[in-house]
Design an enzyme around this catalytic site. Sequence first.
Site, PDB file in Angstrom:
ATOM      1  N   CYS A  33      -8.437   6.761   5.324  1.00  0.00           N
ATOM      2  CA  CYS A  33      -7.109   6.129   5.363  1.00  0.00           C
ATOM      3  C   CYS A  33      -6.717   5.771   6.801  1.00  0.00           C
ATOM      4  CB  CYS A  33      -6.087   7.075   4.740  1.00  0.00           C
ATOM      5  SG  CYS A  33      -4.369   6.570   4.953  1.00  0.00           S
ATOM      6  N   CYS A  36      -3.213   6.957   7.894  1.00  0.00           N
ATOM      7  CA  CYS A  36      -3.227   8.409   8.123  1.00  0.00           C
ATOM      8  C   CYS A  36      -3.691   8.722   9.539  1.00  0.00           C
ATOM      9  CB  CYS A  36      -4.150   9.094   7.122  1.00  0.00           C
ATOM     10  SG  CYS A  36      -3.683   8.899   5.384  1.00  0.00           S
TER      11      CYS A  36
END
Length: 330
Positions: A33, A36
Amino acid sequence: MASPTVHIESAEQFNQLLNSSKIVVADFFADWCGPCKAIAPLYEQLSAQMSQPNLVTFTKVNTEKQQQIASAYAIRSIPTFILFRDGKLVEKVQGADPTKLQSLVRQISQESQNAAAGGSGSSNSGGGGTGSNSALGWRGAGLPRGYTDVTDQLEIPKTELLNFDEEFGNVRVLFDSSKPGALNGGKKTEKDWVVSDTDEQLLLFTPFMSVLKLHTLQITSVADEDEEIMRPKVLKLFTNRPHNLGFDDAEGETPTQLIELKDSDWNQDSTANIPLRFVRFQNINSLVIFVESGEGEGEKTRIDRIRFIGETGEKREMGKLEKIGDDSGA
């Protein structure tokens, strides 16, 4: 210096932390991600600044490796940040938005200050009582014997308040864990209360994260110096609605309970301790509170705080994590 952030390796470890640390912050992420990774340095910085042994613990939960935990807390997009207090979910923030994360940090700071100040303070067992400070924050009235403050089961991001004046507080103010500024004495720097806008009516939708048995509703409304702003008088409560009602529907439908407050119902902390018809408030997953009218001839109604008193019922069961899509909140 080693990072204080705890990387979760199992559901058992996570549950132990929820039981041992007063406040737990969880960063649900995945290695693939991008958002993230982008916000991870800020999260680590906050962890280094705010972590306190057995009081505030920052954790990281890899959703691909810990699917059981991710499923239990309905993680559908990443990153998702969750704040827990006393093992219970308090706030959930989705997306790599630094502003939202900073807002969460302010709440963490407030929660930790309450806990460090001895948040388990006394509370009266009777229905009247006076305000108390507890792990769940300030309350304007004591707890009925055998019941607890279950306001922390409220799903704050999904609450909705209609017809409020934006010059004052919003819906989150109603469930703030701090004592209302108007009761603290001295100069008030923020308007931490809600006032209706075009007329005296307010419509509040409150969904819960678990099924509750509600015993008492506590509403704090400080008498306003402005004679046009009143305390609530007539309330209608509607249970288990999937969303908020419209004002016409709220006026026309038969409520689960109709409440008419009197001057004598307000205690010295400006709080009305309202007993509910308990048999009608079993298995509650949401509550709509309709303030139909105020106590005087004014044009607007004021509410400072709301607390829900009762007991929790069913909890979410651990299950399998559904596949997380690309809605990573970038």
